[in-house]
Design a protein around this motif. Structure first.
Motif, short mmCIF file in Angstrom:
data_model
loop_
_atom_site.label_atom_id
_atom_site.label_comp_id
_atom_site.label_asym_id
_atom_site.label_seq_id
_atom_site.Cartn_x
_atom_site.Cartn_y
_atom_site.Cartn_z
N UNK A 35 -31.71 -71.87 -40.16
CA UNK A 35 -33.06 -72.86 -39.37
C UNK A 35 -32.79 -72.25 -37.72
N UNK A 36 -34.14 -72.33 -36.90
CA UNK A 36 -34.28 -71.91 -35.25
C UNK A 36 -33.27 -72.79 -34.53
N UNK A 40 -31.37 -78.81 -36.03
CA UNK A 40 -30.22 -80.30 -36.60
C UNK A 40 -29.56 -79.12 -37.01
N UNK A 41 -29.14 -78.11 -37.56
CA UNK A 41 -27.99 -77.99 -38.32
C UNK A 41 -26.61 -78.40 -37.67
N UNK A 42 -26.86 -78.27 -36.20
CA UNK A 42 -25.12 -78.64 -35.61
C UNK A 42 -24.78 -80.36 -36.36
N UNK A 43 -25.91 -80.79 -36.13
CA UNK A 43 -25.59 -81.99 -36.19
C UNK A 43 -25.36 -82.56 -37.63
N UNK A 44 -25.88 -81.45 -38.78
CA UNK A 44 -25.58 -82.11 -40.30
C UNK A 44 -24.16 -81.17 -40.73
N UNK A 195 -26.22 -70.82 -38.69
CA UNK A 195 -26.35 -69.82 -38.44
C UNK A 195 -28.34 -69.22 -38.13
N UNK A 196 -28.35 -69.06 -36.59
CA UNK A 196 -29.55 -68.61 -36.88
C UNK A 196 -29.96 -67.18 -37.04
N UNK A 197 -29.05 -66.60 -37.87
CA UNK A 197 -29.38 -65.27 -37.85
C UNK A 197 -29.13 -65.30 -39.25
N UNK A 209 -32.16 -73.74 -45.59
CA UNK A 209 -32.86 -73.55 -44.51
C UNK A 209 -34.08 -75.05 -44.13
N UNK A 210 -33.47 -74.79 -42.84
CA UNK A 210 -34.14 -76.17 -42.13
C UNK A 210 -35.29 -75.77 -40.60
N UNK A 211 -35.50 -77.20 -40.40
CA UNK A 211 -36.56 -77.04 -40.01
C UNK A 211 -37.08 -78.48 -39.30
#
Ligand code: ADP
Ligand code: MG
Length: 219
Positions: A35-36, A40-44, A195-197, A209-211
């Protein structure tokens, strides 16, 4: 192995980083969370890894409800079951690779000679048997991240959580680190990679996928 149910995270100041996410990761999976920036990726990942507690919802690891564990039990669970890798390696400077990895086992209860033996084995496993006495500044970025991976897996955790592990690397070194994570997965470790890649994510068997603090879709 890990289950989030309706997890929210609101930081002091009022930012809602997770708006209610449910996710189950089974033993032996290799999962990308993509996700961009700011989604919230790191938080998750921090909540998954018990580095941070959610504002609401439940987190279960090996069926334990994390909210019901004392800080001491939670630390023990984290130290024995979960390995972490971060974008910026987080190695101690001025400390050779062998001791950077061995120090990751300080709370294992193992004797220092055994910690060093385990560290040497882990460094060999990541292809750095010939760099054990090198300090971080004497290693390339890709090699530093391999040391960080060795430290994360030296205690043989059930799950490895990696937050943008290739984010600070050139594409060739990044590909090497991804190959290493695949090898660990093939050896039985459950691996979660943020990853954001999109290309990196697309190469993994499961993608979440997160947003805007929500899970959009899974493939
Ligand atoms: P990502 O890893 O996908 O880039 P993060 O989980 O780091 O996203 O951040 C999600 C949102 O939470 C962002 O808006 C970010 O600014 C905010 N945030 C992250 N950490 C904190 C914090 N410690 N305090 C306040 N807000 C935070
Ligand atoms: Mg992040």
């Amino acid at each position: 192995m890990i289950e989030l149910s309706e997890v929210t995270k609101v930081y002091p100041g009022g930012v809602t980083a997770l708006g209610g996410v449910s996710l189950r990761i089974d033993r032996g999976e290799l999962v990308a969370i993509v996700g961009p920036s700011g989604s919230g990726k790191s938080t998750m990942l921090n909540v998954l890894g018990t580095l941070d507690r959610p504002s609401s919802g439940t987190v279960r690891i090996d069926r334990y409800d994390v909210a019901r564990l004392s800080d001491a039990s939670l630390s023990a669970l984290r130290a024995t079951r979960i390995g972490f890798v971060f974008q910026q390696f987080h190695l101690a400077s001025g400390v050779r690779a062998l001791d950077n990895v061995a120090d990751g086992l300080l709370y294992s209860g193992l004797r220092s000679s055994v910690r060093r033996e385990r560290a040497a084995t882990a460094l060999e496993r990541v292809g750095l048997g010939h760099r054990m006495d090198h300090e971080p500044h004497e290693l390339s970025g890709g090699e530093r991240q391999r040391v960080a991976v060795a430290r994360a897996v030296a205690g043989e955790p059930a799950v490895l959580l990696a937050d943008e592990p290739t984010g600070a690397l050139d594409s060739a070194s990044g590909a090497g680190v991804m190959e290493l994570l695949r090898d660990l997965h093939a050896g039985g470790t459950t691996v979660v990679v943020i990853t954001h890649d999109r290309d990196i994510a697309a190469a993994l068997p499961r993608q979440v996928r997160m947003r805007d603090g929500l899970i959009l879709e899974e493939t």
